[in-house]
Scaffold this motif. Sequence first.
Motif, PDB file in Angstrom:
ATOM      1  N   LYS A   1       6.474   0.415  10.215  1.00  0.00           N
ATOM      2  CA  LYS A   1       6.768   0.827  11.593  1.00  0.00           C
ATOM      3  C   LYS A   1       7.633   2.081  11.699  1.00  0.00           C
ATOM      4  CE  LYS A   1       5.873  -3.606  13.571  1.00  0.00           C
ATOM      5  NZ  LYS A   1       6.228  -4.675  14.445  1.00  0.00           N
ATOM      6  N   GLU A   2       8.192   2.546  10.584  1.00  0.00           N
ATOM      7  CA  GLU A   2       9.053   3.727  10.704  1.00  0.00           C
ATOM      8  C   GLU A   2       8.216   4.999  10.814  1.00  0.00           C
ATOM      9  OE1 GLU A   2       8.596   3.116   6.230  1.00  0.00           O
ATOM     10  OE2 GLU A   2       9.219   1.809   7.824  1.00  0.00           O
ATOM     11  N   LYS A   3       8.833   6.018  11.415  1.00  0.00           N
ATOM     12  CA  LYS A   3       8.188   7.316  11.533  1.00  0.00           C
ATOM     13  C   LYS A   3       8.066   7.900  10.125  1.00  0.00           C
ATOM     14  CE  LYS A   3      10.255  11.103  13.038  1.00  0.00           C
ATOM     15  NZ  LYS A   3      10.967  12.039  13.874  1.00  0.00           N
ATOM     16  N   ILE A   4       6.917   8.503   9.837  1.00  0.00           N
ATOM     17  CA  ILE A   4       6.680   9.090   8.517  1.00  0.00           C
ATOM     18  C   ILE A   4       6.340  10.557   8.697  1.00  0.00           C
ATOM     19  CG2 ILE A   4       5.146   9.113   6.510  1.00  0.00           C
ATOM     20  CD1 ILE A   4       4.757   6.092   6.929  1.00  0.00           C
ATOM     21  N   GLN A   5       6.996  11.383   7.898  1.00  0.00           N
ATOM     22  CA  GLN A   5       6.649  12.800   7.882  1.00  0.00           C
ATOM     23  C   GLN A   5       5.797  13.029   6.638  1.00  0.00           C
ATOM     24  OE1 GLN A   5       9.717  15.908   7.522  1.00  0.00           O
ATOM     25  NE2 GLN A   5       8.761  16.791   9.337  1.00  0.00           N
ATOM     26  N   PHE A   6       4.619  13.607   6.839  1.00  0.00           N
ATOM     27  CA  PHE A   6       3.700  13.843   5.729  1.00  0.00           C
ATOM     28  C   PHE A   6       2.945  15.133   5.985  1.00  0.00           C
ATOM     29  CE2 PHE A   6      -0.476  12.968   3.613  1.00  0.00           C
ATOM     30  CZ  PHE A   6      -0.003  12.973   2.315  1.00  0.00           C
ATOM     31  N   GLN A   7       2.961  16.013   5.016  1.00  0.00           N
ATOM     32  CA  GLN A   7       2.290  17.312   5.095  1.00  0.00           C
ATOM     33  C   GLN A   7       2.670  18.067   6.367  1.00  0.00           C
ATOM     34  OE1 GLN A   7      -1.909  16.520   4.371  1.00  0.00           O
ATOM     35  NE2 GLN A   7      -1.565  16.583   2.160  1.00  0.00           N
ATOM     36  N   GLY A   8       3.977  18.038   6.688  1.00  0.00           N
ATOM     37  CA  GLY A   8       4.508  18.815   7.807  1.00  0.00           C
ATOM     38  C   GLY A   8       4.286  18.222   9.185  1.00  0.00           C
ATOM     39  N   ARG A   9       3.745  17.000   9.252  1.00  0.00           N
ATOM     40  CA  ARG A   9       3.521  16.362  10.556  1.00  0.00           C
ATOM     41  C   ARG A   9       4.255  15.032  10.622  1.00  0.00           C
ATOM     42  NH1 ARG A   9      -2.475  15.393  11.566  1.00  0.00           N
ATOM     43  NH2 ARG A   9      -1.616  14.451  13.435  1.00  0.00           N
ATOM     44  N   ASP A  10       4.598  14.629  11.847  1.00  0.00           N
ATOM     45  CA  ASP A  10       5.228  13.332  12.067  1.00  0.00           C
ATOM     46  C   ASP A  10       4.175  12.325  12.533  1.00  0.00           C
ATOM     47  OD1 ASP A  10       7.754  14.234  11.405  1.00  0.00           O
ATOM     48  OD2 ASP A  10       8.293  14.714  13.476  1.00  0.00           O
ATOM     49  N   PHE A  11       4.229  11.136  11.956  1.00  0.00           N
ATOM     50  CA  PHE A  11       3.315  10.055  12.319  1.00  0.00           C
ATOM     51  C   PHE A  11       4.140   8.841  12.693  1.00  0.00           C
ATOM     52  CE2 PHE A  11       1.104  12.793   9.351  1.00  0.00           C
ATOM     53  CZ  PHE A  11      -0.145  12.959   9.936  1.00  0.00           C
ATOM     54  N   LYS A  12       3.669   8.097  13.704  1.00  0.00           N
ATOM     55  CA  LYS A  12       4.433   6.932  14.146  1.00  0.00           C
ATOM     56  C   LYS A  12       3.532   5.696  14.212  1.00  0.00           C
ATOM     57  CE  LYS A  12       4.130   8.122  19.091  1.00  0.00           C
ATOM     58  NZ  LYS A  12       2.879   8.771  19.102  1.00  0.00           N
ATOM     59  N   TYR A  13       4.175   4.561  14.398  1.00  0.00           N
ATOM     60  CA  TYR A  13       3.470   3.290  14.537  1.00  0.00           C
ATOM     61  C   TYR A  13       2.908   3.182  15.944  1.00  0.00           C
ATOM     62  CZ  TYR A  13       2.682  -1.756  14.327  1.00  0.00           C
ATOM     63  OH  TYR A  13       2.124  -3.005  14.340  1.00  0.00           O
ATOM     64  N   LEU A  14       1.659   2.744  16.051  1.00  0.00           N
ATOM     65  CA  LEU A  14       1.016   2.574  17.352  1.00  0.00           C
ATOM     66  C   LEU A  14       0.935   1.085  17.669  1.00  0.00           C
ATOM     67  CD1 LEU A  14      -1.910   5.101  16.769  1.00  0.00           C
ATOM     68  CD2 LEU A  14       0.241   5.530  17.991  1.00  0.00           C
ATOM     69  N   GLN A  15       1.772   0.650  18.575  1.00  0.00           N
ATOM     70  CA  GLN A  15       1.824  -0.768  18.967  1.00  0.00           C
ATOM     71  C   GLN A  15       0.598  -1.105  19.806  1.00  0.00           C
ATOM     72  OE1 GLN A  15       4.589  -2.711  18.030  1.00  0.00           O
ATOM     73  NE2 GLN A  15       3.451  -4.477  18.736  1.00  0.00           N
ATOM     74  N   ASN A  16       0.022  -2.285  19.562  1.00  0.00           N
ATOM     75  CA  ASN A  16      -1.121  -2.743  20.345  1.00  0.00           C
ATOM     76  C   ASN A  16      -0.969  -4.249  20.547  1.00  0.00           C
ATOM     77  OD1 ASN A  16      -3.523  -3.106  21.641  1.00  0.00           O
ATOM     78  ND2 ASN A  16      -4.804  -2.757  19.851  1.00  0.00           N
ATOM     79  N   GLY A  17      -0.250  -4.638  21.585  1.00  0.00           N
ATOM     80  CA  GLY A  17       0.025  -6.058  21.817  1.00  0.00           C
ATOM     81  C   GLY A  17       0.937  -6.590  20.722  1.00  0.00           C
ATOM     82  N   ASN A  18       0.518  -7.665  20.060  1.00  0.00           N
ATOM     83  CA  ASN A  18       1.316  -8.270  18.989  1.00  0.00           C
ATOM     84  C   ASN A  18       1.149  -7.576  17.647  1.00  0.00           C
ATOM     85  OD1 ASN A  18       2.319 -10.182  20.710  1.00  0.00           O
ATOM     86  ND2 ASN A  18       0.734 -11.688  20.226  1.00  0.00           N
ATOM     87  N   SER A  19       0.194  -6.674  17.559  1.00  0.00           N
ATOM     88  CA  SER A  19      -0.029  -5.989  16.283  1.00  0.00           C
ATOM     89  C   SER A  19      -0.024  -4.486  16.518  1.00  0.00           C
ATOM     90  CB  SER A  19      -1.360  -6.447  15.681  1.00  0.00           C
ATOM     91  OG  SER A  19      -2.424  -6.052  16.520  1.00  0.00           O
ATOM     92  N   GLY A  20      -0.579  -3.765  15.610  1.00  0.00           N
ATOM     93  CA  GLY A  20      -0.647  -2.319  15.725  1.00  0.00           C
ATOM     94  C   GLY A  20      -1.088  -1.723  14.411  1.00  0.00           C
ATOM     95  N   ILE A  21      -1.080  -0.411  14.368  1.00  0.00           N
ATOM     96  CA  ILE A  21      -1.459   0.299  13.153  1.00  0.00           C
ATOM     97  C   ILE A  21      -0.661   1.597  13.109  1.00  0.00           C
ATOM     98  CG2 ILE A  21      -3.398   1.509  14.244  1.00  0.00           C
ATOM     99  CD1 ILE A  21      -4.911   1.053  11.531  1.00  0.00           C
ATOM    100  N   HIS A  22      -0.399   2.068  11.911  1.00  0.00           N
ATOM    101  CA  HIS A  22       0.337   3.317  11.774  1.00  0.00           C
ATOM    102  C   HIS A  22      -0.616   4.489  11.967  1.00  0.00           C
ATOM    103  CE1 HIS A  22       3.303   6.189  10.488  1.00  0.00           C
ATOM    104  NE2 HIS A  22       4.200   5.212  10.537  1.00  0.00           N
ATOM    105  N   GLU A  23      -0.146   5.469  12.716  1.00  0.00           N
ATOM    106  CA  GLU A  23      -0.923   6.677  12.985  1.00  0.00           C
ATOM    107  C   GLU A  23      -1.380   7.352  11.689  1.00  0.00           C
ATOM    108  OE1 GLU A  23       0.093   9.647  16.687  1.00  0.00           O
ATOM    109  OE2 GLU A  23       1.601   9.411  15.139  1.00  0.00           O
ATOM    110  N   LEU A  24      -0.555   7.312  10.660  1.00  0.00           N
ATOM    111  CA  LEU A  24      -0.905   7.945   9.388  1.00  0.00           C
ATOM    112  C   LEU A  24      -2.106   7.255   8.748  1.00  0.00           C
ATOM    113  CD1 LEU A  24      -0.424  10.082   7.248  1.00  0.00           C
ATOM    114  CD2 LEU A  24       1.362   8.637   6.283  1.00  0.00           C
ATOM    115  N   ALA A  25      -2.213   5.941   8.878  1.00  0.00           N
ATOM    116  CA  ALA A  25      -3.376   5.226   8.335  1.00  0.00           C
ATOM    117  C   ALA A  25      -4.660   5.737   8.991  1.00  0.00           C
ATOM    118  CB  ALA A  25      -3.228   3.728   8.546  1.00  0.00           C
ATOM    119  N   LEU A  26      -4.610   5.949  10.294  1.00  0.00           N
ATOM    120  CA  LEU A  26      -5.779   6.478  11.004  1.00  0.00           C
ATOM    121  C   LEU A  26      -6.068   7.919  10.593  1.00  0.00           C
ATOM    122  CD1 LEU A  26      -5.065   5.057  14.570  1.00  0.00           C
ATOM    123  CD2 LEU A  26      -6.698   4.181  12.882  1.00  0.00           C
TER     124      LEU A  26
END
Length: 135
Positions: free
Chosen positions: A64-89
């Motif tokens: 769930k923490e913000k991740i910086q990778f290759q000069g960009r910031d990625f965050k966790y995308l909440q979707n109800g009780n679950s979610g997915i990290h933007e970086l995974a997408l």
Amino acid sequence: MKTGTFSDLETLMEKDPKPVIIHLYTDWCSVCKMEKYNLNKDKEAVDLINEKFYLVNFEAEKTKEKIQFQGRDFKYLQNGNSGIHELALALSRNKDQPVYPLWIVLDKDQKLVYYHEGMLKPETMKQKLMEISAL
């Protein structure tokens, strides 16, 4: 097997550039668990990864923490009780729902050299990683 985080990666790459293996998985993925067990049993594969690569295990739906990778910031995308990290997408070719496990290998210049969705047998992994480490 030695693993690191995305935040460690930048520092490590500055000191000693190596190819990077990013392993996307989820806790609920039974194939991921079998694969991890088989890979950890293969001493040759573990030694190869530890010597020639940086490995980042990335739990795509619980990190769930913000991740910086290759000069960009990625965050966790909440979707109800679950979610997915933007970086995974961002890393996945399937933008709606990544396939797990997902293996991504970047060369020491952070360019994609290998992409594999689904089960990866230790023998296949060793063969690919030996080809990549010879580059």
